[in-house]
Motif scaffolding. Structure first.
Motif, PDB file in Angstrom:
ATOM      1  N   GLN A   6      -0.835  -1.824   9.607  1.00  0.00           N
ATOM      2  CA  GLN A   6      -1.445  -2.361   8.458  1.00  0.00           C
ATOM      3  C   GLN A   6      -1.583  -3.866   8.565  1.00  0.00           C
ATOM      4  O   GLN A   6      -0.330  -4.610   8.504  1.00  0.00           O
ATOM      5  N   ARG A   7      -2.489  -4.436   8.632  1.00  0.00           N
ATOM      6  CA  ARG A   7      -2.642  -6.053   8.747  1.00  0.00           C
ATOM      7  C   ARG A   7      -2.559  -6.313   7.230  1.00  0.00           C
ATOM      8  O   ARG A   7      -3.287  -5.717   6.295  1.00  0.00           O
ATOM      9  N   VAL A   8      -1.660  -7.508   7.191  1.00  0.00           N
ATOM     10  CA  VAL A   8      -1.285  -8.045   5.667  1.00  0.00           C
ATOM     11  C   VAL A   8      -1.179  -9.415   5.418  1.00  0.00           C
ATOM     12  O   VAL A   8      -1.059 -10.327   6.741  1.00  0.00           O
ATOM     13  N   LYS A   9      -1.442  -9.679   4.443  1.00  0.00           N
ATOM     14  CA  LYS A   9      -1.173 -11.151   4.008  1.00  0.00           C
ATOM     15  C   LYS A   9       0.186 -11.421   3.592  1.00  0.00           C
ATOM     16  O   LYS A   9       0.842 -12.565   4.008  1.00  0.00           O
ATOM     17  N   ARG A  10       0.880 -10.351   3.135  1.00  0.00           N
ATOM     18  CA  ARG A  10       2.154 -10.530   2.666  1.00  0.00           C
ATOM     19  C   ARG A  10       2.855  -9.176   2.403  1.00  0.00           C
ATOM     20  O   ARG A  10       1.984  -8.105   2.001  1.00  0.00           O
ATOM     21  N   LYS A  22      11.072  -9.094   4.048  1.00  0.00           N
ATOM     22  CA  LYS A  22       9.771  -9.403   3.528  1.00  0.00           C
ATOM     23  C   LYS A  22       9.347 -10.416   4.882  1.00  0.00           C
ATOM     24  O   LYS A  22      10.065 -10.870   5.462  1.00  0.00           O
ATOM     25  N   ILE A  23       7.910 -10.331   4.666  1.00  0.00           N
ATOM     26  CA  ILE A  23       7.077 -11.145   5.566  1.00  0.00           C
ATOM     27  C   ILE A  23       5.921 -11.721   4.918  1.00  0.00           C
ATOM     28  O   ILE A  23       5.589 -11.405   3.957  1.00  0.00           O
ATOM     29  N   ASP A  24       5.369 -12.876   5.695  1.00  0.00           N
ATOM     30  CA  ASP A  24       4.186 -13.395   5.173  1.00  0.00           C
ATOM     31  C   ASP A  24       3.186 -12.546   5.835  1.00  0.00           C
ATOM     32  O   ASP A  24       3.237 -11.535   6.303  1.00  0.00           O
ATOM     33  N   ALA A  25       2.152 -13.111   6.307  1.00  0.00           N
ATOM     34  CA  ALA A  25       0.934 -12.498   7.297  1.00  0.00           C
ATOM     35  C   ALA A  25       1.448 -11.986   8.563  1.00  0.00           C
ATOM     36  O   ALA A  25       2.518 -12.385   9.229  1.00  0.00           O
ATOM     37  N   GLY A  26       0.900 -10.880   9.000  1.00  0.00           N
ATOM     38  CA  GLY A  26       1.333 -10.050  10.021  1.00  0.00           C
ATOM     39  C   GLY A  26       1.182  -8.645   9.855  1.00  0.00           C
ATOM     40  O   GLY A  26      -0.018  -8.266   9.328  1.00  0.00           O
ATOM     41  N   PHE A  27       1.994  -7.500  10.404  1.00  0.00           N
ATOM     42  CA  PHE A  27       1.805  -6.195  10.114  1.00  0.00           C
ATOM     43  C   PHE A  27       2.955  -5.656   9.453  1.00  0.00           C
ATOM     44  O   PHE A  27       4.095  -5.976   9.461  1.00  0.00           O
ATOM     45  N   VAL A  28       2.520  -4.511   8.431  1.00  0.00           N
ATOM     46  CA  VAL A  28       3.598  -3.674   8.142  1.00  0.00           C
ATOM     47  C   VAL A  28       3.335  -2.554   9.233  1.00  0.00           C
ATOM     48  O   VAL A  28       2.356  -2.081   9.311  1.00  0.00           O
ATOM     49  N   VAL A  29       4.523  -2.220   9.858  1.00  0.00           N
ATOM     50  CA  VAL A  29       4.430  -1.133  10.628  1.00  0.00           C
ATOM     51  C   VAL A  29       5.252   0.241  10.325  1.00  0.00           C
ATOM     52  O   VAL A  29       6.571  -0.077   9.997  1.00  0.00           O
ATOM     53  N   LEU A  30       4.766   1.331   9.768  1.00  0.00           N
ATOM     54  CA  LEU A  30       5.379   2.478   9.443  1.00  0.00           C
ATOM     55  C   LEU A  30       5.584   3.257  10.792  1.00  0.00           C
ATOM     56  O   LEU A  30       4.644   3.538  11.294  1.00  0.00           O
ATOM     57  N   ALA A 127      16.941   5.396   3.678  1.00  0.00           N
ATOM     58  CA  ALA A 127      16.759   5.096   2.181  1.00  0.00           C
ATOM     59  C   ALA A 127      15.641   5.166   1.506  1.00  0.00           C
ATOM     60  O   ALA A 127      14.555   5.448   2.240  1.00  0.00           O
ATOM     61  N   GLU A 128      15.718   5.433   0.181  1.00  0.00           N
ATOM     62  CA  GLU A 128      14.363   5.605  -0.177  1.00  0.00           C
ATOM     63  C   GLU A 128      14.035   4.181  -0.734  1.00  0.00           C
ATOM     64  O   GLU A 128      14.770   3.314  -1.237  1.00  0.00           O
ATOM     65  N   MET A 129      12.833   3.822  -0.233  1.00  0.00           N
ATOM     66  CA  MET A 129      12.320   2.498  -0.215  1.00  0.00           C
ATOM     67  C   MET A 129      10.922   2.049  -0.905  1.00  0.00           C
ATOM     68  O   MET A 129      10.174   2.987  -1.040  1.00  0.00           O
ATOM     69  N   ASP A 130      10.832   1.087  -1.608  1.00  0.00           N
ATOM     70  CA  ASP A 130       9.532   0.786  -2.058  1.00  0.00           C
ATOM     71  C   ASP A 130       9.019  -0.540  -1.376  1.00  0.00           C
ATOM     72  O   ASP A 130       9.722  -1.404  -1.197  1.00  0.00           O
ATOM     73  N   VAL A 131       7.820  -0.184  -0.841  1.00  0.00           N
ATOM     74  CA  VAL A 131       7.270  -1.073   0.037  1.00  0.00           C
ATOM     75  C   VAL A 131       5.817  -1.692  -0.739  1.00  0.00           C
ATOM     76  O   VAL A 131       4.927  -0.785  -1.070  1.00  0.00           O
ATOM     77  N   GLU A 132       5.521  -3.018  -0.737  1.00  0.00           N
ATOM     78  CA  GLU A 132       4.642  -3.621  -1.425  1.00  0.00           C
ATOM     79  C   GLU A 132       4.174  -4.230  -0.284  1.00  0.00           C
ATOM     80  O   GLU A 132       4.533  -5.125   0.613  1.00  0.00           O
ATOM     81  N   LEU A 133       2.582  -4.407  -0.325  1.00  0.00           N
ATOM     82  CA  LEU A 133       1.823  -5.038   0.628  1.00  0.00           C
ATOM     83  C   LEU A 133       0.661  -5.439   0.199  1.00  0.00           C
ATOM     84  O   LEU A 133      -0.148  -4.801  -0.889  1.00  0.00           O
ATOM     85  N   ILE A 134      -0.124  -6.450   0.756  1.00  0.00           N
ATOM     86  CA  ILE A 134      -1.521  -6.888   0.537  1.00  0.00           C
ATOM     87  C   ILE A 134      -2.126  -6.487   2.019  1.00  0.00           C
ATOM     88  O   ILE A 134      -1.931  -7.483   2.870  1.00  0.00           O
ATOM     89  N   ASN A 135      -2.793  -5.506   2.010  1.00  0.00           N
ATOM     90  CA  ASN A 135      -3.595  -5.013   3.150  1.00  0.00           C
ATOM     91  C   ASN A 135      -4.765  -6.079   3.434  1.00  0.00           C
ATOM     92  O   ASN A 135      -5.516  -6.112   2.244  1.00  0.00           O
ATOM     93  N   HIS A 136      -4.884  -6.710   4.250  1.00  0.00           N
ATOM     94  CA  HIS A 136      -5.822  -7.697   4.625  1.00  0.00           C
ATOM     95  C   HIS A 136      -6.977  -7.222   5.313  1.00  0.00           C
ATOM     96  O   HIS A 136      -6.769  -6.881   6.667  1.00  0.00           O
ATOM     97  N   GLY A 137      -8.082  -7.120   4.830  1.00  0.00           N
ATOM     98  CA  GLY A 137      -9.221  -6.551   5.723  1.00  0.00           C
ATOM     99  C   GLY A 137      -9.859  -5.536   4.679  1.00  0.00           C
ATOM    100  O   GLY A 137     -11.025  -5.785   4.480  1.00  0.00           O
ATOM    101  N   PRO A 138      -9.542  -4.356   4.592  1.00  0.00           N
ATOM    102  CA  PRO A 138      -8.345  -3.663   5.041  1.00  0.00           C
ATOM    103  C   PRO A 138      -8.384  -3.410   6.636  1.00  0.00           C
ATOM    104  O   PRO A 138      -9.507  -3.022   6.956  1.00  0.00           O
TER     105      PRO A 138
END
Length: 149
Positions: A6-10, A22-30, A127-138
């Motif tokens: 997923q392309r993200v702003k953060r 955490k990251i700024d712009a880039g990808f979240v890769v599941l 681990a059980e994780m909480d992932v927050e993202l802003i999908n850009h585009g999407p």
């Protein structure tokens, strides 16, 4: 090996209320690791993701990669990408690789994409994780190292 990219702003991932990565712009890769996967699968996906041209160039066309832009990856292990929901209502995970070997290949993927010059943040394996993202585009891509889709 399967990936949802997923392309993200953060984005950020937390475990038990504490930020793990955490990251700024880039990808979240599941990233899911299957029974038949090897280091070659990890290499294929690392190279594909690092060079995937889905970021805008100066003309607004999707023509730039993570490497071109200097963006980052937030890599999250996700065995549920190998969940089989074709029968019944509860997914089966028989195609997912057992945790110890999956963790090794997940970490190999992280190492390989870092070696290509991409900054990587991670979640916590098993681990059980909480992932927050802003999908850009999407913009969301499905990748499979066996090229099933």
């Amino acid at each position: 090996m399967r990936a949802v990219v997923q392309r993200v702003k953060r984005a950020k991932v937390t475990v038990e209320g504490k930020t793990k990565g955490k990251i700024d712009a880039g990808f979240v890769v599941l990233l899911g690791v299957g029974q038949e996967d090897t280091e070659e699968d990890a290499k294929y996906l690392a190279e594909k993701i690092a060079n995937l041209r889905v970021f805008s160039d100066d003309q607004g066309k999707m023509n730039m990669s993570l490497l071109d832009k200097g963006y980052s990856v937030l890599a999250i292990s996700q065995f549920t990408l190998y969940g089989d929901c074709r029968k019944g209502r509860r997914p089966g995970f028989g195609d997912a690789m057992p945790p110890d070997e999956a963790d090794r290949l997940y970490n190999k993927f992280v190492q390989l994409i870092e070696n290509l010059g991409v900054t990587v943040a991670t979640g916590q394996f098993q681990a059980e994780m909480d992932v927050e993202l802003i999908n850009h585009g999407p913009v969301t891509m499905l990748l499979d190292s066996k090229k099933n889709f």
